[in-house]
Design a protein around this motif. Sequence first.
Motif, PDB file in Angstrom:
ATOM      1  N   ALA A 105      69.069  54.710  18.085  1.00 55.83           N
ATOM      2  CA  ALA A 105      70.110  54.224  17.175  1.00 55.83           C
ATOM      3  C   ALA A 105      71.425  54.956  17.412  1.00 55.83           C
ATOM      4  N   ALA A 106      71.344  56.277  17.601  1.00 57.53           N
ATOM      5  CA  ALA A 106      72.557  57.069  17.838  1.00 57.53           C
ATOM      6  C   ALA A 106      73.261  56.598  19.117  1.00 57.53           C
ATOM      7  N   ALA A 107      72.486  56.337  20.164  1.00 58.66           N
ATOM      8  CA  ALA A 107      73.076  55.870  21.421  1.00 58.66           C
ATOM      9  C   ALA A 107      73.707  54.487  21.248  1.00 58.66           C
ATOM     10  N   THR A 108      73.049  53.624  20.493  1.00 56.79           N
ATOM     11  CA  THR A 108      73.581  52.274  20.270  1.00 56.79           C
ATOM     12  C   THR A 108      74.855  52.315  19.435  1.00 56.79           C
ATOM     13  N   VAL A 109      74.872  53.168  18.425  1.00 52.25           N
ATOM     14  CA  VAL A 109      76.072  53.301  17.584  1.00 52.25           C
ATOM     15  C   VAL A 109      77.242  53.837  18.408  1.00 52.25           C
ATOM     16  N   ARG A 110      76.957  54.788  19.300  1.00 58.88           N
ATOM     17  CA  ARG A 110      78.023  55.304  20.172  1.00 58.88           C
ATOM     18  C   ARG A 110      78.591  54.179  21.036  1.00 58.88           C
ATOM     19  N   GLU A 111      77.710  53.358  21.576  1.00 60.12           N
ATOM     20  CA  GLU A 111      78.167  52.241  22.410  1.00 60.12           C
ATOM     21  C   GLU A 111      79.000  51.257  21.597  1.00 60.12           C
ATOM     22  N   ILE A 112      78.571  50.985  20.385  1.00 64.20           N
ATOM     23  CA  ILE A 112      79.319  50.065  19.519  1.00 64.20           C
ATOM     24  C   ILE A 112      80.715  50.615  19.250  1.00 64.20           C
ATOM     25  N   LYS A 113      80.787  51.896  18.942  1.00 61.75           N
ATOM     26  CA  LYS A 113      82.083  52.504  18.624  1.00 61.75           C
ATOM     27  C   LYS A 113      83.005  52.531  19.839  1.00 61.75           C
ATOM     28  N   GLU A 114      82.428  52.743  21.009  1.00 61.13           N
ATOM     29  CA  GLU A 114      83.238  52.820  22.223  1.00 61.13           C
ATOM     30  C   GLU A 114      83.736  51.448  22.685  1.00 61.13           C
ATOM     31  N   LYS A 115      82.933  50.410  22.485  1.00 60.84           N
ATOM     32  CA  LYS A 115      83.236  49.108  23.086  1.00 60.84           C
ATOM     33  C   LYS A 115      83.733  48.051  22.105  1.00 60.84           C
ATOM     34  N   GLU A 116      83.374  48.175  20.834  1.00 56.30           N
ATOM     35  CA  GLU A 116      83.530  47.008  19.960  1.00 56.30           C
ATOM     36  C   GLU A 116      84.576  47.144  18.858  1.00 56.30           C
ATOM     37  N   GLU A 117      84.953  48.340  18.492  1.00 54.05           N
ATOM     38  CA  GLU A 117      85.894  48.537  17.380  1.00 54.05           C
ATOM     39  C   GLU A 117      85.401  47.840  16.109  1.00 54.05           C
ATOM     40  N   ALA A 118      84.097  48.008  15.825  1.00 48.28           N
ATOM     41  CA  ALA A 118      83.501  47.347  14.666  1.00 48.28           C
ATOM     42  C   ALA A 118      83.986  47.999  13.376  1.00 48.28           C
ATOM     43  N   ASP A 119      84.206  47.162  12.358  1.00 49.48           N
ATOM     44  CA  ASP A 119      84.594  47.667  11.041  1.00 49.48           C
ATOM     45  C   ASP A 119      83.388  48.160  10.250  1.00 49.48           C
ATOM     46  N   LEU A 120      82.221  47.567  10.505  1.00 53.33           N
ATOM     47  CA  LEU A 120      81.023  47.818   9.701  1.00 53.33           C
ATOM     48  C   LEU A 120      79.815  47.810  10.627  1.00 53.33           C
ATOM     49  N   ILE A 121      78.917  48.801  10.466  1.00 55.45           N
ATOM     50  CA  ILE A 121      77.722  48.892  11.311  1.00 55.45           C
ATOM     51  C   ILE A 121      76.487  48.782  10.418  1.00 55.45           C
ATOM     52  N   ILE A 122      75.644  47.785  10.717  1.00 54.08           N
ATOM     53  CA  ILE A 122      74.441  47.514   9.934  1.00 54.08           C
ATOM     54  C   ILE A 122      73.230  47.612  10.846  1.00 54.08           C
ATOM     55  N   CYS A 123      72.148  48.198  10.336  1.00 55.95           N
ATOM     56  CA  CYS A 123      70.878  48.260  11.049  1.00 55.95           C
ATOM     57  C   CYS A 123      69.848  47.415  10.307  1.00 55.95           C
ATOM     58  N   VAL A 124      69.220  46.468  11.008  1.00 56.27           N
ATOM     59  CA  VAL A 124      68.045  45.787  10.464  1.00 56.27           C
ATOM     60  C   VAL A 124      66.838  46.527  11.026  1.00 56.27           C
ATOM     61  N   SER A 125      66.151  47.250  10.157  1.00 54.35           N
ATOM     62  CA  SER A 125      65.118  48.186  10.593  1.00 54.35           C
ATOM     63  C   SER A 125      63.747  47.774  10.092  1.00 54.35           C
ATOM     64  N   HIS A 126      62.780  47.768  10.999  1.00 59.90           N
ATOM     65  CA  HIS A 126      61.397  47.579  10.555  1.00 59.90           C
ATOM     66  C   HIS A 126      60.691  48.930  10.655  1.00 59.90           C
ATOM     67  N   SER A 127      61.091  49.813   9.754  1.00 54.54           N
ATOM     68  CA  SER A 127      60.563  51.175   9.707  1.00 54.54           C
ATOM     69  C   SER A 127      60.102  51.547   8.304  1.00 54.54           C
TER      70      SER A 127
END
Length: 670
Positions: free
Chosen positions: A236-258
Amino acid sequence: MNKHFLTIKHIMLHLCHCFCLILFLLCLASTGIPVMAAQDSSQATPPRQSVDILFLHDTHSHLNSFLTVQEKENVTLGGFANIKTFIKQAKEHNPHTLVLDAGDFSMGTLVQTIYHSDAPELRMLGALDCEVTTLGNHEFDYRSEGLAGMLKAAAASGDPVPAMVLCNIDWETMEAEGLTAEQQLLKDAFDTYGMRDYVILDKGGYKIAVFGIFGEDSLACAPTCVLKFKNASEAAAATVREIKEKEEADLIICVSHSGTNTDISKSEDEILAQSVPEIDLIISGHTHTALAEPIRHGSTYIVSCGEYGKNLGSISLVQDADTGRWLPDSYVLLPVTEALSPDTAAQEKIDSFMEKVDASYLSQFGYTREQILAQNSVTFSSLHDISLVHTEHNLGNLIADAFVHAVETADDYDGIPVDVALAPSGCIRDTFATGNITVEDVFNAYSLGIGLDGVPGYPLISMYLTGAELKTGAEIDASMSDMMTTARLYLSGINFSFNPHRLILNKVTDCYMTDRNGNRMGIQDDRLYRVICDLYSGQMLGAVTDVSYGILSIQPKFADGTPIENIEDAIITSNGRELKAWAAIAGYLESCEDTDGDGIANVPVSYAQAQGRKIAENSRALVDLLKNPNKYALAITAIIILAAAIIITLVIAVIKCIRKFIYKFSTHHR
């Protein structure tokens, strides 16, 4: 005359003003400065305000409304057609409303029997305008072939279907080791469907990133899953880093089956929230939790709405102007009840799937879904009690009895009596209301899995355990099932009492067999006993060793005592067909006596009373806590005494050192 003169004067002045304004605009145009044209307010871009999110998880194929029991009352709940009504209302208020799902959308009702060929659950999520989902452990129940078939059927259907996200599949390790045929099958199916780590959605001027996570306990609950997964927080941390670097997302949501847990050390989505604080919102599936209020860790919020579509979760988020993080403006679980008016188009689509179920699946067993098997006047335990209240439950008793009956009344019965039957709480998916019990009700109550034959429904298996292993099984249930409530057992043929306040692995105070007349019989440690359960229970026996850290283990055996290496070799067949667990329950109910003479069987009223199969003795009296210690208790006590002795020895040594230091210090300064 003066009045008319003034009016003409005003008109001339107004025309002059208009002429000057036109000249001014023409001058602006000639300079190249853009001019904002007047817009219809209905076409204007809405102001950036709240983000409205509706969410589901663990719907488990409950496309139709269903009758169940809550607080000893019959209630009709759920239904995708009712949920669609809620969603349409929300979108009328805010067309940018986002609909999300956090997995386990399959396995729980008869419609799952066409999961692999028609993908009804995924297509109905699309009909709800759900935009993103992820995989849960039960999506693997029909093995790799079933999951791959479902994804390909959904992609080929032409229906709108949600995007699927999952970021912690460990393809790197699997590819380095060489993909197996099943892993390659799933990889191809994921590619066909378009599985991604995350997606970016534009909602009302906001860029919203949604990524998916598959939890550690989910993997433990998916014995047929052939995939490997990375640590959820690290992925998740790696994916969030990629999102922040590439996407300029305003909001980050995780759909988790945990899922979440009252024990914070086992609450996987809380661990995720603490480990990856950049996540704004976690839609938490898997544990069937219904959170009345979001769980907060820092600026991350965790929400859950419960199972089977009984509720539709709703949260509105607003952005803090100073920090840029998101705060809940409103949060509510919307009960999905029969008071709602179902959406006609959604219900028609569901009905078309159900007609196919009758034709393609139930006809194999000689049933139709609305066929009445028995009439019931007994108030059975609710699904909540089955999972969370550790004691005997009449629904579990009935199911275990049904397994015994099915084996011993089969056309090709081998003549060997069943000593014990077991039904785990994790396989019991619903209860029986009073009134008519139909084929659909029975399937929904014990709906999981698939057999070696590829036909939906877990088959029954026959294995042999020693008397000592049966006692170990009772101790596992008494001591360990609070750590894994899905493994809680309901019994036929064996009774035991336990005190939850006693030392772990020494909680059982009495354990014995019972014959068909209810007579007590002692358990012989070295004797082999015939045990009947479903395939999933046999597959999960390895988890016993894991949960007990290797202290406890049970080895299934054949009648001659040789170990069963492949549990599928223990599947029971009758007339060349696997004996399915749900069909065993249906046959048992159908065989019950017709006590009122109306031509329909009646559930025995004996199930209204406790039968003493599992008794919880909540005593804190010292004599009850210490009597009859077993080898585990003695070993644990010895370890505690040894540890205490070591600590005392160390304390004494430290005290001596301190005294020596004080004596030397005082002598030196005299």
